[in-house]
Structure formats: structure tokens, C-alpha cells
Design a protein around this motif. Structure first.
Motif, PDB file in Angstrom:
ATOM      1  N   GLN A  40       4.271 -11.408  -6.887  1.00  0.00           N
ATOM      2  CA  GLN A  40       3.148 -11.317  -7.811  1.00  0.00           C
ATOM      3  C   GLN A  40       2.122 -10.257  -7.397  1.00  0.00           C
ATOM      4  N   SER A  41       1.901 -10.054  -6.096  1.00  0.00           N
ATOM      5  CA  SER A  41       0.965  -9.015  -5.658  1.00  0.00           C
ATOM      6  C   SER A  41       1.512  -7.624  -5.982  1.00  0.00           C
ATOM      7  N   PHE A  42       2.821  -7.450  -5.827  1.00  0.00           N
ATOM      8  CA  PHE A  42       3.486  -6.199  -6.206  1.00  0.00           C
ATOM      9  C   PHE A  42       3.280  -5.948  -7.696  1.00  0.00           C
ATOM     10  N   ALA A  43       3.524  -6.962  -8.524  1.00  0.00           N
ATOM     11  CA  ALA A  43       3.418  -6.812  -9.978  1.00  0.00           C
ATOM     12  C   ALA A  43       1.985  -6.500 -10.395  1.00  0.00           C
ATOM     13  N   MET A  44       1.010  -7.205  -9.822  1.00  0.00           N
ATOM     14  CA  MET A  44      -0.385  -6.964 -10.189  1.00  0.00           C
ATOM     15  C   MET A  44      -0.824  -5.567  -9.788  1.00  0.00           C
ATOM     16  N   ALA A  45      -0.405  -5.097  -8.604  1.00  0.00           N
ATOM     17  CA  ALA A  45      -0.771  -3.746  -8.175  1.00  0.00           C
ATOM     18  C   ALA A  45      -0.185  -2.706  -9.131  1.00  0.00           C
ATOM     19  N   GLU A  46       1.092  -2.887  -9.500  1.00  0.00           N
ATOM     20  CA  GLU A  46       1.725  -1.938 -10.410  1.00  0.00           C
ATOM     21  C   GLU A  46       1.052  -1.948 -11.773  1.00  0.00           C
ATOM     22  N   MET A  47       0.724  -3.128 -12.281  1.00  0.00           N
ATOM     23  CA  MET A  47       0.078  -3.221 -13.588  1.00  0.00           C
ATOM     24  C   MET A  47      -1.282  -2.531 -13.582  1.00  0.00           C
ATOM     25  N   LYS A  48      -2.049  -2.710 -12.515  1.00  0.00           N
ATOM     26  CA  LYS A  48      -3.363  -2.074 -12.451  1.00  0.00           C
ATOM     27  C   LYS A  48      -3.251  -0.553 -12.450  1.00  0.00           C
ATOM     28  N   VAL A  49      -2.293  -0.016 -11.704  1.00  0.00           N
ATOM     29  CA  VAL A  49      -2.111   1.434 -11.664  1.00  0.00           C
ATOM     30  C   VAL A  49      -1.729   1.959 -13.045  1.00  0.00           C
ATOM     31  N   VAL A  50      -0.755   1.320 -13.685  1.00  0.00           N
ATOM     32  CA  VAL A  50      -0.252   1.808 -14.976  1.00  0.00           C
ATOM     33  C   VAL A  50      -1.337   1.732 -16.043  1.00  0.00           C
ATOM     34  N   VAL A  51      -2.052   0.615 -16.127  1.00  0.00           N
ATOM     35  CA  VAL A  51      -3.064   0.492 -17.183  1.00  0.00           C
ATOM     36  C   VAL A  51      -4.243   1.412 -16.916  1.00  0.00           C
ATOM     37  N   ALA A  52      -4.641   1.570 -15.652  1.00  0.00           N
ATOM     38  CA  ALA A  52      -5.781   2.434 -15.344  1.00  0.00           C
ATOM     39  C   ALA A  52      -5.481   3.880 -15.718  1.00  0.00           C
ATOM     40  N   LEU A  53      -4.334   4.394 -15.313  1.00  0.00           N
ATOM     41  CA  LEU A  53      -3.973   5.777 -15.627  1.00  0.00           C
ATOM     42  C   LEU A  53      -3.759   5.968 -17.131  1.00  0.00           C
ATOM     43  N   THR A  54      -3.192   4.960 -17.790  1.00  0.00           N
ATOM     44  CA  THR A  54      -2.947   5.068 -19.234  1.00  0.00           C
ATOM     45  C   THR A  54      -4.260   5.142 -20.000  1.00  0.00           C
ATOM     46  N   LEU A  55      -5.221   4.299 -19.664  1.00  0.00           N
ATOM     47  CA  LEU A  55      -6.491   4.306 -20.383  1.00  0.00           C
ATOM     48  C   LEU A  55      -7.300   5.564 -20.080  1.00  0.00           C
ATOM     49  N   ALA A  56      -7.099   6.152 -18.898  1.00  0.00           N
ATOM     50  CA  ALA A  56      -7.786   7.403 -18.571  1.00  0.00           C
ATOM     51  C   ALA A  56      -7.247   8.573 -19.398  1.00  0.00           C
ATOM     52  N   ARG A  57      -6.019   8.431 -19.920  1.00  0.00           N
ATOM     53  CA  ARG A  57      -5.356   9.559 -20.578  1.00  0.00           C
ATOM     54  C   ARG A  57      -5.062   9.354 -22.060  1.00  0.00           C
ATOM     55  N   PHE A  58      -5.076   8.079 -22.524  1.00  0.00           N
ATOM     56  CA  PHE A  58      -4.703   7.798 -23.913  1.00  0.00           C
ATOM     57  C   PHE A  58      -5.638   6.763 -24.529  1.00  0.00           C
ATOM     58  N   LYS A  66       0.829  -1.206   0.000  1.00  0.00           N
ATOM     59  CA  LYS A  66       0.000   0.000   0.000  1.00  0.00           C
ATOM     60  C   LYS A  66       0.868   1.262   0.000  1.00  0.00           C
ATOM     61  N   SER A  67       1.998   1.199   0.690  1.00  0.00           N
ATOM     62  CA  SER A  67       2.872   2.380   0.786  1.00  0.00           C
ATOM     63  C   SER A  67       3.602   2.675  -0.521  1.00  0.00           C
ATOM     64  N   GLU A  73      -5.590   4.749  -5.960  1.00  0.00           N
ATOM     65  CA  GLU A  73      -5.283   4.457  -4.565  1.00  0.00           C
ATOM     66  C   GLU A  73      -5.401   2.959  -4.300  1.00  0.00           C
ATOM     67  N   TRP A  74      -4.872   2.535  -3.160  1.00  0.00           N
ATOM     68  CA  TRP A  74      -4.844   1.109  -2.828  1.00  0.00           C
ATOM     69  C   TRP A  74      -6.239   0.492  -2.844  1.00  0.00           C
ATOM     70  N   ASP A  75      -7.204   1.182  -2.246  1.00  0.00           N
ATOM     71  CA  ASP A  75      -8.565   0.631  -2.185  1.00  0.00           C
ATOM     72  C   ASP A  75      -9.232   0.557  -3.554  1.00  0.00           C
ATOM     73  N   ASP A  76      -8.709   1.320  -4.524  1.00  0.00           N
ATOM     74  CA  ASP A  76      -9.285   1.289  -5.871  1.00  0.00           C
ATOM     75  C   ASP A  76      -9.028  -0.040  -6.584  1.00  0.00           C
ATOM     76  N   LEU A  77      -7.950  -0.713  -6.215  1.00  0.00           N
ATOM     77  CA  LEU A  77      -7.527  -1.904  -6.956  1.00  0.00           C
ATOM     78  C   LEU A  77      -8.598  -2.990  -6.966  1.00  0.00           C
TER      79      LEU A  77
END
Length: 517
Positions: A464-482, A153-154, A364-368
Motif C-alpha cells: 500500500q505504501s508503494f501504491a500511494m507513493a506512485e499515485m501521488k507522483v502520477v496525479v501531481a505531475l498530471t495536474l501540473a501539466r494537464f 525512495k529509490s 521527490e520522496w520528501d515532497d510526498l
């Protein structure tokens, strides 16, 4: 004369004993080979290239090699026998029933095969990826808390910040008109994940997405050199490899990486010793601790801590294993969403609903847990294009499969993640990108080992939890902007190396969306 006769008799006895021992060892070896061959005959074997070479050279690191893996999984379903050389058998496994006994075995029974992982040893040392036995078990226990949800989360702020840097570069490339721009995304996503990891592991602001970094350059060089060495048989011999130009570059890059990591660990160790454990904890209370901090504080049940060498090995392992795999997973996810605009639009709508009314566009963490369809799209992309296409083990004892066959001791087991993910017995129409395969109703009854992008069992990917959290953040922000579209001028041809890459990069068209669109 009597003493001489006794000497001859004694010498003859020794020679006879050695001869009998040699004969016995030979009989045991022949018997073992005969039993192994008998057990291997129960696995189907594709036609050989020739009786001299076996299947040598038939498994190519190309698009055609992946198509061959699909054909083998379709034809043999559970697995087949493969001869790298006429004296080096391996089992290629494609089904949960044959994967289960190997993947679920303890690390001591099914250690990683040194032939395929040994080239990483001078770089990564005895980290989790390469260690075995008691050392692996101890380190696994000590490292598990570092991937707890409260600590992940941090890291969310870092995931968002690194993604924002990449998006600023993309908008700059599109220019003031905001027109769609063709970009190679795999290299850029590799820099993003390396930037993220340097902050999470070392608390180091490398700015590697914006300016050159010798440390990052060395990691990318090492990844490239390991792949090249795998493809050159003469370089399998370390003494010969050291004499080559590639070997010298590998040694130099290792020195750069090891020097950086060792300096950070020593500096942190000295600070901890100077302040003392409690004072150090008080000073860092309320602050985010990075990976190095957590490893320095880790203790086992007997109060033992990790040495500086152990900490450096784990940090180097996490840097290696965490950047390429996540970058590959993200790039293929973007490609699949580019090719399926209806799924991309649905993900974008899901993200926009989540961000509606916020002052800051951060995930945010709770968004995942509120991105169910986006998560299904990620999983389906990891099925269709797994970043790691296979893992290997060499079992220390015979293992029985559910259908009564036996995987013999000492035989290399190539567990084909790619073949399993494309096995039509588990996945109807396996070439079709269909995120709804992972809906709750469609997932019922599916064997857990049918989907193993992070491996499985005791030696599954700890991050794997680290990787999935990072992937969700990157794809969510990317689709919101591009908006992402495929580049028709550069269709990708897949290339399975340490990770699933392409022959000439992965090119996509990225169109910036208006703010609030």
C-alpha cells in the motif's frame, strides 16, 4: 463351521462399527448444520429470488450491482445473510464492528476463501495473495523489508519516468494546437503501472507504453480470462475449463508469464552464486536493488532462503496485484477531480507551489508529505471508488462480533469494502465526493476500519505504501501539466470485476497546460 461362524461374526461387527460411525458422523454433521443455521438466523436476510435459487443471480457485476450494495449497507448497516445457493450461505459485512473479528484474525483463523481466489492459483502460485499458514507467515516476514521507506525512495525516479512517457503520448495526441483531447485513461494507466512494475521488480525496460510486449499482453489476457471464468459456472471445473478455448488461452498466457519470470530469477540466481554473496553486494553497493534482488538475498531467522519457485510466485503476485489496482485508483481519482474542478484547482495550486523554482519537474520522496490536500483527494476517491470492492474469508472457527452475534465456522464472509465505504452510519452523504472528510479534525473519532481500500489486519496489502507513493507522483505531475474534464459523450458505468472498471472504458478530456502555467 466354527471358523465360518467367527468370520460372519467378525464381518457383522465391522459392518456394525461402520454403521455406528456413519450414524455418529451424520449426527455431528446435522448438529453442526443446526448450530450454524441457528447462529445465522441472527443476521437479517434480504428477500430470496426463489426458494430454489436463494439469492443466486441477484448480485450483479454491474452498475446496478453496486447500487444494490449501497442499498444493503443503508438498510442493514452491519451486515446481512446471503445465499449463493440454498445450501451455500455467506455473510455480507458492511460495518467496522462486524468486519473487525474477521479482518483482525490471524491468517490461520481467517484464511482467504478458495472459491473466490482459486482461479488465480495456476497463474500466481503460492504467493502472498493465495498462500496460508506457516508459508504465508514466513513469506510475509521476508517480504516486509522490500517495502520499507528507504527502498521505496529509490523507486521515485521510475515513477517520474513512467509518468513522463505517458504524458508525452497525451501531448502528442493533443497535437500542435494543444487542444483538449478525449482519451480512455484506464488502459493507459494500466500500461503505466505495468511499465513501472517491470522496472521495480525485474529492472526490465519493457517500453510497454510505446510498443507491444508479449509478457504484458499475457498479463492483461490472464486478468480478462479470470473474470470471464468467474461468470461461467461450467468453467468452475478445471478439467472442463482446460478443454475450452478460454482454458487453452489461459494455459498459454500462464506459460508466457511463468517463462519470463523464471528466466529472470534463474539468471539472477546464477550471478549471485557465481560472485558469492559479499562480492555481489560490493558490486551493487550504491545502486538501486529491485524486487528480485531483495528476494534472492532474503533469509529468515534460521538462515533459510526462498526457492526460485517462491520468488517467481511473489514476483507474479506483485505484478498482478500492483498494476490493476493502482491503475483503477488513479483513473477514478482523475474522474473525480474532473467532476470537481474546485478540488482539482486546489490540488494543482498545491503542486505548483511545491515545484516552483525547480529546474527539473520531478516529484521527490520528501515532497510526498507536503501534498496534504492532494492526499485527502486520493483517499476520498479510494473511499468512493475502491479499486477492490470486496474481499472474502472462510473462518476456521466461530468468531464473535461486538453485538453478541457469532460468525459461524466455515461460512464465507464477503467483506464489502464498497458497502463499508458507502455506509451512512460511518459516512454522511456517502455519494458526495468530499476530500475534507479526511482532514485531521474530521478524521478524529472515526473507526480505522471504516476506511479499508487496502484491506486491514494481518493480511492487509503489503504494497500500500508503494501504491500511494506512485499515485501521488502520477496525479501531481498530471495536474501540473494537464487540465482534466469529464467527457459528456461517454459517462462511465461502473463494472466491479477483479478491480472496479467501467463497461466501456473511462473517458476523460485532457487539455495540455502551457509550460509554467
Amino acid at each position: 463351521m466354527a471358523l465360518g461362524s467367527l468370520g460372519v461374526l467378525a464381518l457383522g461387527s465391522v459392518v456394525l462399527a461402520l454403521l455406528l460411525r456413519w450414524l455418529w458422523d451424520t449426527l455431528v454433521l446435522v448438529s453442526s448444520i443446526r448450530d450454524t443455521c441457528h447462529q445465522l438466523r441472527r443476521f437479517p436476510c434480504p428477500p430470496w429470488r426463489s426458494w430454489v435459487l436463494g439469492h443466486t443471480g441477484m448480485a450483479k457485476v454491474t452498475e446496478e450491482g453496486l447500487e444494490q450494495a449501497e442499498e444493503l449497507a443503508t438498510r442493514y448497516r452491519r451486515g446481512c445473510l446471503w445465499w449463493f445457493l440454498p445450501w451455500m450461505p455467506a455473510l455480507r459485512l458492511f460495518h467496522p464492528d462486524t468486519l473487525r473479528p474477521v479482518l483482525m484474525a490471524t491468517a490461520s483463523i481467517a484464511p482467504k476463501d478458495r472459491l473466490f481466489y482459486g482461479f488465480l492459483k495456476p497463474w500466481l502460485g503460492d504467493g502472498l495473495l493465495l498462500s496460508h499458514g506457516h508459508k504465508w507467515a514466513q513469506h510475509r516476514r521476508l517480504l516486509t523489508p522490500a517495502f520499507h521507506g528507504d527502498l521505496l525512495k529509490s523507486y521515485m525516479g521510475i515513477f517520474n519516468q513512467s509518468t513522463n512517457v505517458m504524458h508525452a503520448k497525451w501531448r502528442a495526441a493533443a497535437g500542435p494546437t494543444g487542444a483538449a483531447v478525449a482519451l480512455e485513461v484506464l488502459d493507459q494507466l494500466s500500461l503505466l503501472t505495468l511499465d513501472t512494475l517491470q522496472r521495480c521488480i525485474f529492472s526490465h525496460e519493457s517500453h510497454c507504453q510505446q510498443q507491444p510486449s508479449e509478457y504484458i499482453k499475457a498479463i492483461l489476457e490472464l486478468s480478462r480470462l479470470v473474470v470471464q471464468r468467474q461468470q461461467r459456472l461450467l468453467h468452475y471445473f478445471w478439467w472442463l475449463y482446460q478443454l475450452s478455448g478460454d482454458g487453452r488461452r489461459f494455459t498459454q498466457a500462464c506459460a508466457t508469464v511463468h517463462g519470463f519470470t523464471a528466466a529472470v530469477v534463474q539468471r539472477r540466481r546464477q550471478a549471485l552464486q557465481r560472485l558469492g554473496h559479499q562480492a555481489w553486494m560490493d558490486q551493487h553497493r550504491g545502486q538501486r536493488m529491485d524486487f528480485i534482488d531483495l528476494l534472492l538475498l532474503a533469509k529468515d531467522e534460521d538462515g533459510n532462503t526462498l526457492s526460485d519457485e517462491d520468488i517467481a510466485a511473489e514476483a507474479n503476485t506483485f505484478m498482478f496485484a500492483g498494476h490493476d489496482t493502482t491503475a483503477s485508483g488513479l483513473s477514478w481519482l482523475f474522474y473525480n477531480l474532473a467532476c470537481h474542478q474546485q478540488h482539482q484547482d486546489r490540488c494543482r495550486q498545491e503542486v505548483q507551489e511545491l515545484l516552483k523554482g525547480r529546474d527539473v519537474e520531478d516529484i521527490e520522496w520528501d515532497d510526498l508529505s507536503h501534498l496534504p490536500f492532494t492526499t485527502m483527494c486520493i483517499k476520498e476517491s479510494l473511499r468512493l471508488h475502491p479499486p477492490v470492492v470486496a474481499v472474502s474469508r472462510r473462518c476456521s472457527r466461530d468468531l464473535a462480533t461486538r453485538d453478541g452475534r457469532v460468525i459461524p465456522k466455515g461460512v464465507i464472509c464477503l467483506m464489502s469494502i464498497y458497502g463499508t465505504h458507502h455506509n451512512p452510519e460511518m459516512w454522511p452523504d456517502p455519494q458526495v465526493y468530499n476530500p475534507l472528510r479526511f482532514s485531521p479534525e474530521n478524521s478524529q473519532g472515526r473507526p480505522p476500519l471504516a476506511f479499508i481500500p487496502f484491506s486491514a489486519g494481518p493480511r492487509n496489502c503489503i504494497g500500500q505504501s508503494f501504491a500511494m507513493a506512485e499515485m501521488k507522483v502520477v496525479v501531481a505531475l498530471t495536474l501540473a501539466r494537464f487540465r482534466i474534464r469529464p467527457d459528456p459523450a461517454r459517462p462511465p458505468r461502473r463494472k466491479p470485476e477483479l478491480i472496479l472498471r467501467t463497461e466501456d472504458g473511462l473517458w476523460l478530456l485532457l487539455e495540455p497546460l502551457p509550460k509554467g502555467a
